[in-house]
Design a protein around this motif. Structure first.
Motif, PDB file in Angstrom:
ATOM      1  N   LYS A 260       0.841  -1.187   0.000  1.00 53.40           N
ATOM      2  CA  LYS A 260       0.000   0.000   0.000  1.00 53.40           C
ATOM      3  C   LYS A 260       0.884   1.247   0.000  1.00 53.40           C
TER       4      LYS A 260
ATOM      5  N   SER B  38     -10.174   0.850   7.147  1.00 50.02           N
ATOM      6  CA  SER B  38     -11.342   0.824   6.268  1.00 50.02           C
ATOM      7  C   SER B  38     -11.904   2.211   5.980  1.00 50.02           C
ATOM      8  N   GLU B  39     -11.882   3.102   6.955  1.00 51.20           N
ATOM      9  CA  GLU B  39     -12.551   4.386   6.804  1.00 51.20           C
ATOM     10  C   GLU B  39     -11.618   5.521   6.408  1.00 51.20           C
TER      11      GLU B  39
ATOM     12  N   CYS C 110      -8.516   3.462   3.660  1.00 52.79           N
ATOM     13  CA  CYS C 110      -9.220   2.810   2.549  1.00 52.79           C
ATOM     14  C   CYS C 110      -8.370   1.681   1.941  1.00 52.79           C
ATOM     15  N   TRP C 111      -7.832   0.833   2.787  1.00 51.16           N
ATOM     16  CA  TRP C 111      -7.019  -0.290   2.307  1.00 51.16           C
ATOM     17  C   TRP C 111      -7.881  -1.484   1.934  1.00 51.16           C
ATOM     18  N   SER C 112      -8.955  -1.719   2.675  1.00 51.03           N
ATOM     19  CA  SER C 112      -9.800  -2.872   2.391  1.00 51.03           C
ATOM     20  C   SER C 112     -11.132  -2.710   3.126  1.00 51.03           C
ATOM     21  N   ARG C 113     -12.118  -3.486   2.635  1.00 49.22           N
ATOM     22  CA  ARG C 113     -13.431  -3.539   3.281  1.00 49.22           C
ATOM     23  C   ARG C 113     -13.758  -4.943   3.779  1.00 49.22           C
TER      24      ARG C 113
ATOM     25  N   GLN D 169     -10.878   0.170  11.985  1.00 45.47           N
ATOM     26  CA  GLN D 169     -11.581   1.412  11.646  1.00 45.47           C
ATOM     27  C   GLN D 169     -10.705   2.338  10.813  1.00 45.47           C
TER      28      GLN D 169
END
Length: 359
Positions: free
Chosen positions: A140, A161-162, A165-168, A158
């Motif tokens: 990344k 993801s938020e 924005c690396w993964s969901r 948290q």
């Protein structure tokens, strides 16, 4: 002459007391030497006088009509004068009056501590390095400095993801979170050191039997090892870690859950943090916040209820003064919003004039 006055008026109608004045003509009454007989002689006059008083309207009721708004504004509410006064800490279900009185006192409070930057020295360099190493391993882009400041106090999942924005994917987030903690522990080396005055302050609260909670976004195993390393096992009544909550700061979930486990209302809990995110989360949970200026200057922490450089500057009296403030967070803000809405509802009457038209 009395009959003529009672029979006529300027408006052509009989006066209100005309009929009674006719019956009240003076009559000669033989006065008896017996006082009982004398009283019976005046009885008809007394009865007529009582009838006259019934016909006279009450001028007070006419001049001061009954109004619901007038009564609510002038008559004080008697419920406020009852004992005990309104207190959020009161619990009417308690049958012991001494326990109930103790709850309403300012000495009934709980302390919620953050771990890093408050009780022990904060290792921000290791935190940043762990994020950079993880980004290189995962391929990344390395997070910039402003994003690293933004994710302080958040849970790893948290932040990834938020913010980053690396993964969901929950499984990927959990895997990367565990790896990030492993990198941090390797860099930190298991060395923990108390901040100046922190251990002494904890001993004071323990002596006064004030319940304490410890909150952190670290995993429970890592936090328990750190607590054992500094030798304060069994001091905290409640320990809240990353596994217990879904979100970290500035969300108040950690503090609210700790207060629930301590069985204290939020207004009687005092949070000890080290950043404005701690202040935001504590005030969102309707708690007081004391900030330790460990990594931020004092002038940036003015939103806190109290700012200190070390915990030994505080005393139990300071905590009681904070707990004694029964202010409700959010009420003033709601009042300000209502005032702004009222101002918008009535636009300004000022008229803008163009300079060319004016001259």
């Amino acid at each position: 002459m009395v009959e003529s006055i009672g029979a006529t008026s300027l408006l052509g109608h009989n006066l209100i007391l005309g009929n009674y004045l006719k019956d009240c003509r003076p009559k000669r009454v033989a006065m008896s030497p017996n006082p009982l007989l004398r009283f019976r002689a005046f009885r008809p006059i007394k009865a007529q006088a009582m009838e006259l008083t019934k016909e006279v309207p009450n001028f007070r009721e006419d001049r001061f009509p009954k109004s619901s708004s007038y009564e609510t504004d002038t008559i004080p509410d008697r419920k406020d004068a009852l004992w005990p006064p309104n207190n959020k800490a009161d619990n009417p279900s308690l049958h012991n009056p001494l326990l109930r009185q103790e709850r309403m006192g300012c000495g009934w409070l709980g302390a919620i501590f953050e771990w890093e930057g408050v009780l022990i020295e904060d290792s921000t360099d290791y935190e940043k390095q762990s994020w950079l190493v993880l980004s290189e391993e995962e391929g990344k882009s390395p997070p910039p400095a402003f994003l690293l400041r933004r994710i302080e106090g958040m849970k790893n999942e948290q932040a990834m993801s938020e913010v980053l924005c690396w993964s969901r994917d929950p499984s990927q987030l959990k895997r990367m979170s565990l790896r990030k903690e492993q990198i941090y522990q390797a860099l930190q080396g298991g060395i923990y050191r108390f901040r100046d005055g922190s251990k002494e302050f904890i001993n004071v609260l323990t002596r006064y039997n004030i319940p304490m909670a410890l909150v952190s976004t670290r995993p429970r195993n890592n936090l328990e090892e750190a607590v054992s390393a500094v030798g304060i096992n069994g001091v905290f009544n409640v320990v809240v870690t990353a596994e217990d909550v879904y979100r970290g700061k500035p969300d108040p979930e950690m503090f609210a859950y700790a207060a629930q486990l301590l069985q204290f209302i939020p207004e009687r809990c005092i949070v000890f943090g080290n950043s404005n995110l701690s202040v935001e989360a504590a005030h969102e949970a309707k708690m007081k916040c004391v900030v330790v200026a460990s990594k931020h200057p004092v002038y940036e922490l003015t939103a806190a209820d109290l700012v200190v450089r070390s915990l030994d500057e505080l005393s139990v009296v300071d905590l009681k003064n904070l707990a004694d403030i029964e202010s409700e967070f959010g009420v003033e803000a709601e009042v300000e919003m209502e005032l702004e809405e009222e101002e918008d509802a009535y636009p300004s009457s000022r008229v803008a004039v163009d300079d060319h038209d004016f001259w």
